[in-house]
Design an enzyme around this catalytic site. Structure first.
Site, PDB file in Angstrom:
ATOM      1  N   ARG A   1       0.836  -1.403   0.056  1.00 54.97           N
ATOM      2  CA  ARG A   1      -0.042   0.043   0.036  1.00 54.97           C
ATOM      3  C   ARG A   1       0.858   1.371   0.181  1.00 54.97           C
ATOM      4  NH1 ARG A   1      -4.047  -0.414   4.660  1.00 54.97           N
ATOM      5  NH2 ARG A   1      -2.226  -1.770   5.712  1.00 54.97           N
TER       6      ARG A   1
ATOM      7  N   LYS B   1     -20.299   3.697  -6.802  1.00 54.76           N
ATOM      8  CA  LYS B   1     -19.597   2.286  -6.937  1.00 54.76           C
ATOM      9  C   LYS B   1     -19.556   2.179  -8.547  1.00 54.76           C
ATOM     10  CE  LYS B   1     -21.821  -1.241  -5.527  1.00 54.76           C
ATOM     11  NZ  LYS B   1     -20.663  -2.188  -5.158  1.00 54.76           N
TER      12      LYS B   1
ATOM     13  N   SER C   1     -22.786   0.903  16.349  1.00 61.65           N
ATOM     14  CA  SER C   1     -21.797   1.385  17.081  1.00 61.65           C
ATOM     15  C   SER C   1     -21.980   2.750  17.489  1.00 61.65           C
ATOM     16  CB  SER C   1     -20.886   1.522  15.580  1.00 61.65           C
ATOM     17  OG  SER C   1     -21.003   2.057  14.984  1.00 61.65           O
TER      18      SER C   1
ATOM     19  N   CYS D   1      -8.430   1.534   1.325  1.00 63.01           N
ATOM     20  CA  CYS D   1      -8.299   0.087   0.718  1.00 63.01           C
ATOM     21  C   CYS D   1      -9.374  -0.933   1.904  1.00 63.01           C
ATOM     22  CB  CYS D   1      -6.996  -0.612   0.867  1.00 63.01           C
ATOM     23  SG  CYS D   1      -5.804   0.285  -0.186  1.00 63.01           S
TER      24      CYS D   1
ATOM     25  N   GLU E   1     -31.031   5.213   5.514  1.00 59.13           N
ATOM     26  CA  GLU E   1     -30.548   6.457   5.464  1.00 59.13           C
ATOM     27  C   GLU E   1     -31.499   7.164   4.491  1.00 59.13           C
ATOM     28  OE1 GLU E   1     -28.357   9.397   3.076  1.00 59.13           O
ATOM     29  OE2 GLU E   1     -29.195   7.649   2.077  1.00 59.13           O
TER      30      GLU E   1
ATOM     31  N   HIS F   1     -22.468  11.208   8.743  1.00 56.01           N
ATOM     32  CA  HIS F   1     -21.067  11.431   8.180  1.00 56.01           C
ATOM     33  C   HIS F   1     -20.486  12.932   8.189  1.00 56.01           C
ATOM     34  CE1 HIS F   1     -23.491   8.043   6.007  1.00 56.01           C
ATOM     35  NE2 HIS F   1     -22.341   7.495   6.032  1.00 56.01           N
TER      36      HIS F   1
END
Ligand code: GLN
Ligand code: ZN
Length: 774
Positions: free
Chosen positions: A16, A116, A440, A523, A672, A701
């Site tokens: 990386r 994506k 979380s 990654c 969302e 976010h």
């Protein structure tokens, strides 16, 4: 001789290197020269690997400092106005500002939208175009890199993203509404200029990527392909038009007939099209067959690949080329680094470096005089393939038995939602507009350190558990203080929502360096799902039970769903994905039952990646949705009616699949919505979603604190299309990336908003207030 090549190679580096160089540059810890030097070193190394493997050309233009679609936009001079006027060249910091909103120099501005890339887990930056968009060659990176490769003694095959795929992926800037195809002629002029310049550098073949050809395209776009390639055919280069990620289907004739010198077909995802294309291909054209998967990490079944290739070779002779199915961007760099994998498993795998060898081996095997070494390598590959097929590690009789015995009864909950809802209300007295979170809570430095120390063996199990318990206790206290109605344990013990489960399930393996670029410097390291999935022991019960014991409030247990685990792993290719999904579902089903038995009355099963598994072609959607939803239903099928099942999805673009979402039949779904301006709610006007729903009331976010009024406003809008009794109040995703200083005021606002609304509803509609306890 067959020509061997690759459509692209991972750019991030085996260690990386590019990630760390980028992040150091962005942080101001390293200057641009140092970053450029890392880039140059990586390119040289990757070209050398391709040359050493024996490819007939190295691919140039696949390297990128962020994203290949953004590279194309910069090359074309397409820079949205908010990044300032571009005179001449688009410099690197302007490029980074487009990607991330800021860079070491230049004024910050809103970054371009990330999306994506087809059905992969890679993300590109959407080009933004205006109705009066102009194009001109505005970077030299591609040409410089071609010169760089040539200077190093390589035969260079440049690659660029094709004009129609680039345009298809673009969107009108600032809500402009115009036909993007109106830009095509101007765009093609610049493409012609690029090809001319590459020709001037001595490039013989240029690979032009047009993966949009595997999509459902409107007729105008299909015609535009003909227009475009007729316009480009006068360029003094040979064009290899590359399609990948799927079958051409209705575009197969169109593609075969485009006036280009060759086409590339993804023979891994469209094996059934090979014969057709071989038969139809006009007699002067090259066919590059992508026979080594660019998407998965399994060693290629070379015998099978050779059969396909030999049949094609019989017709095409030297017009047959061999390659990976797509760019190798989507697989990790080098298996040789994985010393910790057991030998057997390693012998089944192939990463980018190994895939180059496979391509070359196939090329050699196709030659009339395959040498002894080639034959030996082929037979050792065949042995490994056979050994994998026979391996007892792949099949667990008990799992297969259970799956064979599945009946309709065991794959759905016993009672319909209306009855479950009544049962749940008696055991779970919740107010109207119940508040909860997605699972979380902030993953603080000390939590990460605790997990790291434990992993390294620097922390005893007892001490580790004591610390996680302390985190859970604090998180529960904090939620009580906030006045939330349904609490969570906070997920402090989890590094990643898929890895956490993969590590505890049989059938998974983990690599050390199996990194794949997700976007920019980010990654992911997907687990390798190689065999039958089984759950040797409960995975989450211990922590859920501990959390529940810390409070009188209802505690929600937290699982990752089967489809999400599947979609975020490298999945075995020896059985249909749908079968693997069912195995995962069965293992998770046991976990649901164990949680329930431990007294956890609410269980959330996250399906963050369900939507992204949708096939590229619409006509394949329903098949996928049927088995994906089926896997979810199986997961929860054993739960008693009193147990409330939640699911969560980090997106709201499912207007088009609402029926399937409803068919999941979760008692509560949290989604969302805040970022998409409640667009989803529009869909609810037409579709009466039957179960409870929590439209995320603020965007986790963003570091900004939502106001009570904003949240009330959003919920009032929601209650116009969804009955108030069905509404939950929650953030739009997990809070792990936020800090407590951000989370606390935001949740305070959320709880206050819920209270205001309860009051309002109790006054307006007392009857409604009575159905739930206010
Ligand atoms: N339960 C997970 C969390 O809160 C869900 C994450 C996700 O949907 N991506 O972190
Ligand atoms: Zn989410």
């Amino acid at each position: 001789m067959t020509f061997a090549h690759t459509l692209g190679f991972p750019r991030i580096g085996a260690q990386r290197e590019l990630k760390f160089a980028l992040e150091a540059y962005w942080a101001g810890d390293q200057d641009q020269a140092a970053l450029l030097e890392v880039g140059r070193t990586l390119r040289q190394r990757h070209w050398q690997l391709q040359a050493d493997a024996g490819l007939d050309a190295v691919t140039v233009g696949d390297f990128s400092y962020y994203d290949q679609v953004l590279d194309m936009s910069a090359l074309l001079g397409v820079v949205p106005e908010r990044f300032g006027p571009v005179t001449g060249q688009v410099d690197l910091d302007t490029y980074f500002r487009m990607a991330r909103g800021r860079a070491p120099s230049g004024t910050p501005a809103a970054a371009c939208t990330m999306t994506k890339w087809f059905d992969t887990n890679y993300h590109y930056l959407e080009p933004e175009v205006r109705a009066d968009q102009t194009f001109s060659i505005s970077t030299t990176a591609l040409f410089d890199q071609v010169a760089e490769a040539q200077a190093a003694g390589h035969a260079a095959k440049p690659v660029i993203l094709g004009p129609l795929t680039w345009l298809w992926l673009s969107k009108p800037a600032g809500g402009d509404n115009f036909d993007r195809l109106s830009l095509l002629d101007a765009l093609l002029d610049t493409y012609a200029g690029i090809l001319n310049r590459l020709a001037g550098q001595g490039a013989g073949w240029v690979q032009i990527d047009e993966p949009a050809l595997v999509l459902d395209l409107p007729q105008e776009w299909r015609s535009a392909y003909e227009r475009a390639y007729h316009r480009l055919k006068s360029a003094p280069v040979k064009i290899l038009l590359a399609t990948y990620f799927g079958a051409l289907e209705d575009n197969v004739t169109l593609t075969c007939n485009l006036p280009v010198a060759g086409i590339h077909l993804d023979a891994v995802s469209a094996p059934h099209e090979v014969t057709q294309v071989v038969d139809w291909l006009p007699s002067h054209k090259v066919l590059s067959l992508g026979i080594v998967s660019g998407r998965n990490i399994w060693r290629t079944d070379l015998d099978r690949a050779l059969q396909t290739l030999k049949a094609a070779q019989a017709k095409l002779g030297d017009r047959l080329w061999v390659a990976p199915s797509s760019s190798l961007l989507h697989v990790p760099v080098d298996l040789a680094q994985e010393a910790e994998l057991d030998d057997e498993l390693r012998s089944w795998l192939s990463f980018a470096v190994q895939k180059l060898d496979e391509v070359v081996l196939l090329k050699r095997a196709l030659s009339a005089s395959a040498d002894a070494q080639t034959l030996a390598q082929l037979s050792s590959a065949a042995q490994a393939a056979e050994q994998r097929r026979q391996s007892p590690r792949l099949k667990v009789a008990e799992v297969r038995d259970r799956l064979a015995k599945l009946t309709a009864l065991t794959s759905a909950r016993a009672e319909p939602f209306s009855e479950r809802r009544a049962a749940q209300q008696t055991v779970l007295p919740l107010p109207l507009f119940p508040t909860t979170t997605i699972g979380s809570f902030p993953q603080t430095q000390s939590i990460r350190q605790t997990r790291r120390d434990y992993r390294r063996g620097d922390l005893s199990q007892a001490e580790y558990e004591r610390r996680i318990e302390a985190e859970i206790r604090d998180t529960v206290r904090a939620q009580e203080a906030l006045g939330l109605d349904v609490l969570v344990h906070g997920e402090a013990e989890r590094n990643d929502m898929v890895e956490y489960f993969g590590e505890q399930l049989d059938g998974f393996a983990f690599t050390r360096f199996g990194w794949v670029q997700s976007y920019g410097s980010r990654c992911v390291k997907p687990p390798v799902l190689f065999g039958d999935v089984q759950r040797p022991a409960p995975m989450t019960v211990r922590w859920a039970q501990y959390a529940a014991a810390q409070t009188d409030k209802p505690m929600k247990g937290m699982l990752t769903g089967p489809v999400t685990i599947l979609n975020w792993s490298f999945v075995r290719d020896d059985q249909p994905r749908s079968d693997t999904a069912l195995q995962l579902a069965l293992a998770l089903r046991d976990e649901v039952l164990d949680l329930e038995a431990a007294g956890i009355g609410i269980i959330q099963i996250d399906e963050a990646a369900l939507r992204e598994g949708l096939p590229l072609r619409r006509r394949h959607w329903q098949t996928y949705l049927d088995w994906a939803v089926g896997a979810f239903r199986l997961t929860v099928s054993g739960a008693a009616s009193e147990t409330q099942i939640h699911t969560h999805m980090c997106y709201s673009q499912f207007n088009d699949i609402l029926g399937s979402i409803a068919h999941m039949d979760a008692d509560v779904i949290t989604i969302e919505t805040s970022r998409s301006d409640l667009r989803l709610l529009e869909a609810f006007k037409a579709f009466e979603y039957p179960n409870d729903i929590g439209p995320g009331v603020y965007d986790i976010h963003s570091p900004n604190t939502p106001s009570v009024e904003q949240i009330i406003d959003l919920l009032e809008q929601a209650s116009r299309v969804i009955p108030a009794q069905q509404l939950w109040v929650n953030p739009d995703c997990g809070l792990k990336t936020r800090r407590w200083e951000e989370v606390t005021p935001a949740l305070e606002a959320m709880v206050s908003a819920a209270k205001v609304l309860r009051q309002r509803y109790a006054e307006q509609a007392p009857a409604l207030g009575q159905t739930a306890k206010v």
